[in-house]
Design an enzyme around this catalytic site. Structure first.
Site, PDB file in Angstrom:
ATOM      1  N   HIS A 259      -3.379  -5.502   1.032  1.00  0.00           N
ATOM      2  CA  HIS A 259      -2.679  -5.749   2.429  1.00  0.00           C
ATOM      3  C   HIS A 259      -2.569  -7.413   2.919  1.00  0.00           C
ATOM      4  CE1 HIS A 259      -2.265  -1.820   4.004  1.00  0.00           C
ATOM      5  NE2 HIS A 259      -3.200  -1.626   2.939  1.00  0.00           N
TER       6      HIS A 259
ATOM      7  N   CYS B 281       0.865  -1.148   0.069  1.00  0.00           N
ATOM      8  CA  CYS B 281      -0.015  -0.021  -0.070  1.00  0.00           C
ATOM      9  C   CYS B 281       0.744   1.180  -0.069  1.00  0.00           C
ATOM     10  CB  CYS B 281      -0.922  -0.060   1.048  1.00  0.00           C
ATOM     11  SG  CYS B 281      -2.239   1.164   1.110  1.00  0.00           S
TER      12      CYS B 281
ATOM     13  N   GLU C 253      -0.789  -8.660   4.987  1.00  0.00           N
ATOM     14  CA  GLU C 253      -0.767  -8.793   6.444  1.00  0.00           C
ATOM     15  C   GLU C 253      -1.779  -9.012   7.014  1.00  0.00           C
ATOM     16  OE1 GLU C 253      -0.846  -4.423   5.899  1.00  0.00           O
ATOM     17  OE2 GLU C 253      -0.454  -5.932   4.823  1.00  0.00           O
TER      18      GLU C 253
END
Length: 229
Positions: A196, A87, A198
């Site tokens: 994302h 990002c 994560e």
């Protein structure tokens, strides 16, 4: 010894804790790196996480690109160190010249926050080998400046060289050219993506655990180094 992956924190970074957690989930060692410190602390790879570095003043990533830590990241990347930008981290890597193109305001100027399907277009990078070619993965997307833009010449080169790593499927959420969600450097060691991974490491806390493949891929690439260290 587990490979050591550095996670950078800038003023305004939001997702460094999540990125470090993803590294630990994959049995790697997460190492905190501070934006004002040029020392990479001997890490084997670096994650430039998402957020709003320096408040996104001027434009996203434009100030972070000049942080002391980024000079060291650029130097390490030139020597082959794996680097992942997520990002805002993707924006920073483009601003730093590690990846081509730029990220601009989303189409229709709307902030997009949703779980997004991606297709794996290149599973030969340091951050994508755990995925099957053509696999579709579900990863959260949350950004206001996620539209990937580049000249037609650059786009043709990326497509021709197979450097598009992830592509949006099921609709383009932000107006990115060629539905591009993530790209890689020429040597496949530096990857940037807007969604994302994560936030997709555990089905209890995210839409899937598909994001773990990104970290596992890097650890696979680094294990020979950790074994000989």
């Amino acid at each position: 010894m587990s490979p050591r992956i550095g996670v950078i924190t800038f003023p305004g970074t939001l997702d460094d804790v999540d990125a470090a957690r993803a590294v630990r989930y994959a049995d790697g060692e997460a190492v905190s790196l501070w934006h004002a410190d040029a020392d990479l602390k001997g890490v084997d790879a670096v994650i430039v996480p998402g957020g709003f570095s320096y408040g996104d003043y001027l434009r996203c990533g434009a100030i972070a690109r000049f942080a002391p830590v980024m000079a060291s990241v650029v130097e390490a990347a030139a020597k082959g160190m794996p680097v992942l930008g997520i990002c805002n981290g993707f924006q920073i890597l483009c601003e730093a010249g590690l990846l081509p193109g730029a990220l601009v305001r989303n189409e229709k100027l709307h902030f997009v926050c949703r779980d997004q399907w991606l297709r794996v277009e290149n599973n030969a990078t340091a951050w994508s080998t755990r995925y099957d070619q053509g696999a579709e993965v579900l990863i959260p997307l949350k950004s206001g400046e996620g539209g990937y833009m580049a000249s037609q010449e650059t786009l043709d080169r990326l497509e021709g060289d197979g450097r598009v790593v992830f592509r949006y499927v099921g609709g383009n959420p932000n107006g990115s050219r060629n539905d591009i969600a993530g790209i890689t450097s020429e040597n496949g060691r530096v990857v940037g993506l807007m969604p994302h991974p994560e936030h997709a490491i555990d089905a209890l806390t995210g839409p899937s655990d598909d994001g773990l493949g990104v970290v596992f891929s890097a650890l696979d690439a680094l294990k020979p180094l950790a074994t000989t260290a």
